[in-house]
Write an enzyme that holds these catalytic residues in place. Structure first.
Site, PDB file in Angstrom:
ATOM      1  N   GLU A   1      -7.755  -7.870  13.125  1.00 60.74           N
ATOM      2  CA  GLU A   1      -8.290  -8.059  11.770  1.00 60.74           C
ATOM      3  C   GLU A   1      -7.992  -9.478  11.285  1.00 60.74           C
ATOM      4  OE1 GLU A   1      -7.558  -3.387  10.371  1.00 60.74           O
ATOM      5  OE2 GLU A   1      -6.289  -4.991   9.567  1.00 60.74           O
TER       6      GLU A   1
ATOM      7  N   ASP B   1      -3.726  -8.483   2.921  1.00 59.72           N
ATOM      8  CA  ASP B   1      -5.089  -8.706   3.399  1.00 59.72           C
ATOM      9  C   ASP B   1      -5.746  -9.731   2.480  1.00 59.72           C
ATOM     10  OD1 ASP B   1      -4.698  -6.720   5.286  1.00 59.72           O
ATOM     11  OD2 ASP B   1      -5.781  -5.183   4.161  1.00 59.72           O
TER      12      ASP B   1
ATOM     13  N   ARG C   1       0.855  -1.195   0.000  1.00 57.32           N
ATOM     14  CA  ARG C   1       0.000   0.000   0.000  1.00 57.32           C
ATOM     15  C   ARG C   1       0.889   1.243   0.000  1.00 57.32           C
ATOM     16  NH1 ARG C   1      -3.762   0.009   4.987  1.00 57.32           N
ATOM     17  NH2 ARG C   1      -4.530  -1.822   3.839  1.00 57.32           N
TER      18      ARG C   1
END
Length: 229
Positions: free
Chosen positions: A208, A150, A98
């Site tokens: 998460e 992710d 990212r």
């Protein structure tokens, strides 16, 4: 020179220019790789390249729905995929490397208290002003170091998502690994993914269920900002 030959040469030249431009657009720093180059059968759902994310619009730095990782992390992820396929599962990637500019975009969004168009889907029970304090938004992200990913699992038979008892990027307790808000089967599904990721060197993040970082990340103190093209 006849018109046919001239047109033919122009097409060749145009093709070379387009090919060269394509190569230039795909350039990434040495030490990184597009995940689908290492895992050709990987499935993508790159949310930040579109509008289906907690901001509700494409995020700065995501110029294409692609996923990039450091080479060691990508190679380890390929081993995860290979073992999962033996269990009739596959990986689906939501995000990987990212750019820092994307993180900056998140910070700007979080400071705008009036922009809550995606609240109902992604953070219905949390005040937007608390997202920093609760750790959902940060000024620096491990993703920008290039070895965090992710992801979730899908079924090989129909490519449908495996039921993890919560959706990607949902800001709330149900996303935590130790949540009591999911069923035993949903816990089992999360554990299948966690154990296989752990086996090949990825550590989980308690808040998460979809978030994993490669232990031996090659750039543990570097936050990159090249775009995802």
């Amino acid at each position: 020179m006849g018109d046919f030959v001239q047109n033919f040469l122009l097409k060749i030249i145009s093709g070379i220019v387009l090919f060269s431009a394509s190569l230039e657009a795909q350039e990434i720093p040495e030490g990184f790789v597009y995940i689908d180059e290492v895992i050709p059968d990987i499935v993508y759902d790159i949310r930040y390249a579109g509008a289906h994310n907690f901001v509700g619009k494409p995020i700065n730095g995501y110029e294409n729905a692609q996923a990039i990782l450091s080479k060691p992390a990508a190679n380890a992820l390929a081993k995860v995929q290979k073992e999962l396929i033996q269990k009739d599962f596959m990986l689906k990637v939501f995000d990987a490397y990212r750019p820092q500019r994307a993180v900056n975009h998140f910070m700007e969004w979080a400071r705008d208290s009036d922009d809550t168009i995606m609240k109902q889907e992604f953070y219905p029970e949390i005040a937007k002003k608390d997202l920093f304090q609760l750790g959902y938004i940060a000024t620096k992200s491990g993703h920008s170091r290039g070895s965090t990913v992710d992801l979730t699992m899908i079924n090989v038979s129909d490519c449908e998502n495996v039921d993890m008892g919560g959706t990607y990027d949902f800001f709330g307790e149900i996303s935590h690994h130790n949540t009591t808000q999911i069923s035993e089967q949903q816990k089992k599904n999360r554990e299948i993914l966690r154990l296989i990721m752990r086996k090949y060197g990825f550590r989980s993040y308690s808040e998460e269920w979809w978030h994993y970082t490669y232990d031996m990340e090659p750039y543990p103190a570097t936050y990159f900002d090249f775009p995802v093209k």
